[in-house]
Design an enzyme around this catalytic site. Structure first.
Site, PDB file in Angstrom:
ATOM      1  CG  HIS A  24      -0.748  -0.233   2.491  1.00  0.00           C
ATOM      2  ND1 HIS A  24       0.179   0.521   3.164  1.00  0.00           N
ATOM      3  CD2 HIS A  24      -1.232  -1.117   3.381  1.00  0.00           C
ATOM      4  CE1 HIS A  24       0.240   0.090   4.395  1.00  0.00           C
ATOM      5  NE2 HIS A  24      -0.586  -0.896   4.564  1.00  0.00           N
ATOM      6  CG  ASP A  82      -1.548  -7.476   6.014  1.00  0.00           C
ATOM      7  OD1 ASP A  82      -2.645  -7.180   6.517  1.00  0.00           O
ATOM      8  OD2 ASP A  82      -0.471  -7.031   6.450  1.00  0.00           O
ATOM      9  CG  HIS A 145      -1.728  -0.736  12.068  1.00  0.00           C
ATOM     10  ND1 HIS A 145      -1.870  -0.182  10.817  1.00  0.00           N
ATOM     11  CD2 HIS A 145      -1.902  -2.076  11.883  1.00  0.00           C
ATOM     12  CE1 HIS A 145      -2.068  -1.127   9.924  1.00  0.00           C
ATOM     13  NE2 HIS A 145      -2.099  -2.293  10.547  1.00  0.00           N
ATOM     14  CE1 TYR A 192       4.951  -3.896   9.095  1.00  0.00           C
ATOM     15  CE2 TYR A 192       4.637  -2.976  11.287  1.00  0.00           C
ATOM     16  CZ  TYR A 192       4.157  -3.694  10.210  1.00  0.00           C
ATOM     17  OH  TYR A 192       2.875  -4.196  10.249  1.00  0.00           O
TER      18      TYR A 192
HETATM   19 FE   LIG Z   1      -2.162  -4.167   9.616  1.00  0.00          FE
HETATM   20 FE   LIG Z   2       0.118  -6.595   8.550  1.00  0.00          FE
END
Ligand SMILES: [Fe+2]
Ligand SMILES: [Fe+2]
Ligand SMILES: Cc1cc2nc3c(=O)[nH]c(=O)nc-3n(C[C@H](O)[C@H](O)[C@H](O)COP(=O)(O)O)c2cc1C
Length: 393
Positions: A24, A82, A145, A192
């Site tokens: 993304h 994912d 998140h 990340y």
């Molecule tokens: Fe995620």
């Molecule tokens: Fe993820």
């Protein structure tokens, strides 16, 4: 396609995405993994699944251990596809498997899949699920998140299946931090963190304190991306520093240019900041990955953003980058805008507006009309030196 033993009767059964480079819009230079874990006990639990494209790969690994129809529980730590992408497919095979998730997890899963007839077990922090010898304890990770996020702790193995938290994007045959090198794992975890978790620093500090107060020993952290931490204290300490925006004496210069005038200013600023003894990192907005830029911004004291003016405002790629940076909410930074314009200008004003929204300490911007003269370049060098001194002081 072999499963990998993580702890006694706990196996990694995820997938390796060797050639993905765009997650993304987050540039991942060496692919990714989607980690799913199979826990074998009186009851069998699958913790998370994989991107839909890799359903077959995950199933091959599961089939080396059990008949997948035997799965009793599917723990869905996170709705994002994912990790949930293969949920509907596996539910067709493990028809009676109960899906374990948070309340918001159930709502999100029901928006992604046709869940008619599915059995859900909605859990909250502290809830436990006994599989036989092993006990799972759930920990809500609200906004780490997504609102639905949670982690699963295996008590007897002192193993935290943390989902996206503590993850890293890297496709590798190695499954453990020491195997790719702990430093390399931390470096990738920082990229990340900077691009996924940076906005949630305060929540992370709170969550780490909450985990400490639970006094649960953590021997290993197995995230949903990248390698498994056999050195959990290393990544927990790194998260503390990143969440607090601990900085280095570093100036990050980010710019774009049409005809190289803004670029000349960027170079003079860089030379000036370096002459003051500051560490300098310079990036071109269309040539460098934004993920790398944000990683350097995470622990920089000052950020200089440069743009030419186009149609009274910032150059569009700079606008895109500013929108990306604004969303990630870097904190406690000094901001300096610079750029070249031809007549009315406008770019620097727009950059400063974003700095102000981010509550940066805004310093005097640097603007030149068309090509910078020798004097103007000297002024840019001096402005860079002042910025360098500010981060050193
Ligand atoms: Fe995620
Ligand atoms: Fe993820
Ligand atoms: C398509 C285009 C639109 C522009 N629009 C403006 C403008 O609205 N206001 C302005 O002050 N300068 C404008 N300029 C002039 C540039 O800002 C000027 O050429 C500047 O020196 C370019 O800096 P650079 O060499 O870093 O690209 C425009 C230039 C181009 C090519």
């Amino acid at each position: 396609m072999k499963p990998v033993e993580v702890a006694e009767n706990i196996y990694w059964v995820g997938a390796i995405d060797w050639d993905e480079r765009d997650f993304h819009n987050f540039e991942i230079d060496r692919g990714a993994t989607y980690n799913a874990y199979l826990i074998l006990d009186d009851k069998i639990a699958l913790v998370d699944t994989v991107k839909h494209k890799f359903y077959g790969e995950m199933m091959e690994r599961i089939k080396k251990l059990i008949d997948p129809s035997q799965i009793d529980y599917i723990i869905a730590n996170h709705v994002e596809t994912d990790h949930s992408g293969s949920l509907a497919d596996i539910k067709r095979v493990a028809k009676d498997a109960v899906v374990v998730c948070t309340k918001r997890g159930m709502e999100g899963i029901s928006k992604h899949f046709n869940t008619n007839g599915w059995d859900f077990n909605v859990v909250k922090s502290g809830d436990e699920l006994k599989l036989g010898k092993k006990t799972l304890m759930f920990l809500e990770m609200t906004m780490l998140h997504w609102p639905d996020s949670m982690a699963t702790y295996v008590k007897e193995d002192e193993l935290l299946l943390s989902n996206d938290a503590f993850g890293q994007h890297i496709a590798s045959e190695e499954r453990f931090d020491e195997e790719i090198g702990v430093e390399e794992a931390i470096r990738r975890a920082k990229i990340y963190y900077a691009n996924i978790l940076m906005p949630f620093g305060n929540l992370i500090i709170k969550k780490l304190k909450e985990i400490e107060s639970l006094q649960i020993p953590i021997r290993m952290i197995a995230p949903s991306h990248g390698v498994i931490w056999r050195n959990p204290e290393r990544i927990i300490n790194a998260y503390k520093e990143w969440a607090e925006f601990k900085t280095e004496d570093k100036v990050v210069i980010v710019y774009d240019t049409m005809w190289h005038s803004t670029e000349k200013l960027a170079r003079a600023l860089a030379d000036g900041a370096a002459s003051a003894g500051a560490k300098v990192r310079m990036f071109h907005i269309r040539k460098d990955p934004w993920a790398a830029i944000m990683t350097e911004i995470l622990d920089a004291k000052a950020i200089a953003v440069g743009s030419p003016t186009m149609h009274n405002t910032v150059f569009p790629p700079v606008a895109g980058f500013l929108a990306y940076m604004k969303g990630l909410k870097p904190k406690n930074k000094i901001g300096m805008a610079f750029g070249s314009y031809g007549w009315g200008g406008g770019a620097v004003k727009e950059i400063n507006r974003v700095f102000e929204e981010l509550k940066f300490e805004v310093v005097e911007p640097l603007q030149v009309r068309f090509r910078p003269t020798g004097e103007e370049l000297e002024a840019a060098f001096n402005a860079g030196a002042r910025l360098g001194e500010m981060v050193k002081g």
